[in-house]
Write a protein that holds these residues in place. Structure first.
Motif, PDB file in Angstrom:
ATOM      1  N   SER A  37       0.837  -1.199   0.000  1.00  0.00           N
ATOM      2  CA  SER A  37       0.000   0.000   0.000  1.00  0.00           C
ATOM      3  C   SER A  37       0.874   1.253   0.000  1.00  0.00           C
ATOM      4  O   SER A  37       1.990   1.242   0.518  1.00  0.00           O
ATOM      5  N   THR A  38       0.330   2.302  -0.581  1.00  0.00           N
ATOM      6  CA  THR A  38       0.971   3.616  -0.466  1.00  0.00           C
ATOM      7  C   THR A  38       0.485   4.246   0.832  1.00  0.00           C
ATOM      8  O   THR A  38      -0.720   4.372   1.055  1.00  0.00           O
ATOM      9  N   VAL A  39       1.407   4.584   1.706  1.00  0.00           N
ATOM     10  CA  VAL A  39       1.056   5.057   3.046  1.00  0.00           C
ATOM     11  C   VAL A  39       1.593   6.465   3.258  1.00  0.00           C
ATOM     12  O   VAL A  39       2.743   6.762   2.920  1.00  0.00           O
ATOM     13  N   LEU A  40       0.764   7.323   3.821  1.00  0.00           N
ATOM     14  CA  LEU A  40       1.164   8.701   4.128  1.00  0.00           C
ATOM     15  C   LEU A  40       1.077   8.918   5.634  1.00  0.00           C
ATOM     16  O   LEU A  40       0.019   8.770   6.236  1.00  0.00           O
ATOM     17  N   LEU A  41       2.233   9.248   6.242  1.00  0.00           N
ATOM     18  CA  LEU A  41       2.305   9.498   7.681  1.00  0.00           C
ATOM     19  C   LEU A  41       2.736  10.936   7.934  1.00  0.00           C
ATOM     20  O   LEU A  41       3.446  11.533   7.120  1.00  0.00           O
ATOM     21  N   ASP A  42       2.338  11.478   9.085  1.00  0.00           N
ATOM     22  CA  ASP A  42       2.821  12.811   9.426  1.00  0.00           C
ATOM     23  C   ASP A  42       4.159  12.689  10.155  1.00  0.00           C
ATOM     24  O   ASP A  42       4.705  11.590  10.309  1.00  0.00           O
ATOM     25  N   ALA A  43       4.704  13.804  10.589  1.00  0.00           N
ATOM     26  CA  ALA A  43       6.034  13.811  11.198  1.00  0.00           C
ATOM     27  C   ALA A  43       6.094  12.987  12.477  1.00  0.00           C
ATOM     28  O   ALA A  43       7.165  12.522  12.874  1.00  0.00           O
ATOM     29  N   GLU A  44       4.960  12.778  13.136  1.00  0.00           N
ATOM     30  CA  GLU A  44       4.922  12.019  14.376  1.00  0.00           C
ATOM     31  C   GLU A  44       4.541  10.559  14.168  1.00  0.00           C
ATOM     32  O   GLU A  44       4.364   9.803  15.136  1.00  0.00           O
ATOM     33  N   GLY A  45       4.385  10.139  12.904  1.00  0.00           N
ATOM     34  CA  GLY A  45       4.071   8.745  12.611  1.00  0.00           C
ATOM     35  C   GLY A  45       2.598   8.414  12.596  1.00  0.00           C
ATOM     36  O   GLY A  45       2.214   7.245  12.495  1.00  0.00           O
ATOM     37  N   THR A  46       1.731   9.441  12.671  1.00  0.00           N
ATOM     38  CA  THR A  46       0.291   9.215  12.613  1.00  0.00           C
ATOM     39  C   THR A  46      -0.141   9.005  11.165  1.00  0.00           C
ATOM     40  O   THR A  46       0.297   9.737  10.276  1.00  0.00           O
ATOM     41  N   LEU A  47      -0.981   8.013  10.937  1.00  0.00           N
ATOM     42  CA  LEU A  47      -1.437   7.701   9.588  1.00  0.00           C
ATOM     43  C   LEU A  47      -2.387   8.785   9.087  1.00  0.00           C
ATOM     44  O   LEU A  47      -3.418   9.061   9.704  1.00  0.00           O
ATOM     45  N   LEU A  48      -2.040   9.392   7.952  1.00  0.00           N
ATOM     46  CA  LEU A  48      -2.895  10.404   7.336  1.00  0.00           C
ATOM     47  C   LEU A  48      -3.745   9.806   6.227  1.00  0.00           C
ATOM     48  O   LEU A  48      -4.856  10.283   5.967  1.00  0.00           O
ATOM     49  N   GLY A  49      -3.223   8.781   5.578  1.00  0.00           N
ATOM     50  CA  GLY A  49      -3.975   8.148   4.500  1.00  0.00           C
ATOM     51  C   GLY A  49      -3.215   6.962   3.943  1.00  0.00           C
ATOM     52  O   GLY A  49      -2.008   6.824   4.145  1.00  0.00           O
ATOM     53  N   ALA A  50      -3.943   6.085   3.249  1.00  0.00           N
ATOM     54  CA  ALA A  50      -3.312   4.910   2.647  1.00  0.00           C
ATOM     55  C   ALA A  50      -4.111   4.481   1.428  1.00  0.00           C
ATOM     56  O   ALA A  50      -5.333   4.634   1.384  1.00  0.00           O
ATOM     57  N   LYS A  51      -3.408   3.932   0.454  1.00  0.00           N
ATOM     58  CA  LYS A  51      -4.026   3.425  -0.769  1.00  0.00           C
ATOM     59  C   LYS A  51      -3.788   1.931  -0.843  1.00  0.00           C
ATOM     60  O   LYS A  51      -2.672   1.457  -0.631  1.00  0.00           O
ATOM     61  N   ILE A  52      -4.838   1.176  -1.138  1.00  0.00           N
ATOM     62  CA  ILE A  52      -4.736  -0.283  -1.158  1.00  0.00           C
ATOM     63  C   ILE A  52      -3.708  -0.742  -2.192  1.00  0.00           C
ATOM     64  O   ILE A  52      -3.482  -0.078  -3.204  1.00  0.00           O
TER      65      ILE A  52
END
Length: 216
Positions: A37-52
């Protein structure tokens, strides 16, 4: 036979060399080569979004850091001698053979986490005796190449966690909306029992069974 006796040492030497080379090159390379998956995290490691992933699975990129709570839980549940064996647990195999013989059917496989990692890498082939023997060979080869921490990371990143959720990181966000590193002991233990029976995630039917396995 005369020819064999005449060249016996040379023939045995060639066969030994073939076996050694076969063992050395038997491990799949790369071990896992599946879309993530394509994963987008913020600077603190919190998940902002993901693509299957391209194959329809929620499979996050491999993470070589396995949180201590999950590590302790999965070893206790699946392979308590993980840190001591060389890929194969003779005692567990013996126990599995005895149980299967007594029950007249397969109720236990006796597989270590290393052997299960090999099964995952080989797309879970049919459970046959030849496959089990091949798993044993490949598991010892895997232990020769990678550290225990790396093997556990391979397993955690590729184990099934119910439905189309693959890997610890994807499961932590899917079921608890937090990173695997932030799971509680109860949450880590629940995820540790899922790869053994991923269908238990259907909470409408299996909530009690899942809770029992987690508590154990």
């Amino acid at each position: 036979m005369k020819l064999f006796r005449r060249y016996k040492k040379r023939i045995l030497l060639v066969l030994s060399l073939v076996l050694v080379l076969g063992y050395y090159f038997c491990l799949p390379q790369p071990l896992f080569d599946r879309p993530t998956s394509t994963v987008l995290l913020d600077a603190e490691g919190t998940l902002l979004g993901a693509k299957i992933a391209a194959d329809g699975q929620w499979r996050f990129p491999r993470n070589m850091e396995v949180p201590e709570k999950f590590r302790a839980a999965i070893i206790a549940f699946e392979d308590k001698r993980f840190e001591r064996h060389w890929g194969v647990d003779i005692w567990a195999l013996g126990r599995a053979f005895r149980l299967n013989w007594e029950q007249g059917r397969t109720v236990s496989g006796g597989s270590t986490l290393t052997m299960q990692t090999i099964r995952l890498a080989r797309n879970n082939p049919a459970r046959t005796l030849p496959e089990k023997l091949l798993e044993i060979i490949l598991a010892t080869r895997l232990e020769w190449t990678y550290s225990k921490a790396e093997i556990l990371a391979f397993y955690a990143s590729n184990a099934p966690f119910g439905g189309n959720v693959v890997g610890l990181d994807a499961a932590a966000w899917k079921y608890f909306q937090r990173s695997a590193a932030d799971l509680s002991w109860a949450e880590a233990c629940m995820l540790a029992v899922l790869p053994n029976s991923p269908s238990l995630i259907n909470l409408g039917r299996n909530r009690a069974r899942l809770r029992t396995k987690r508590n154990w």
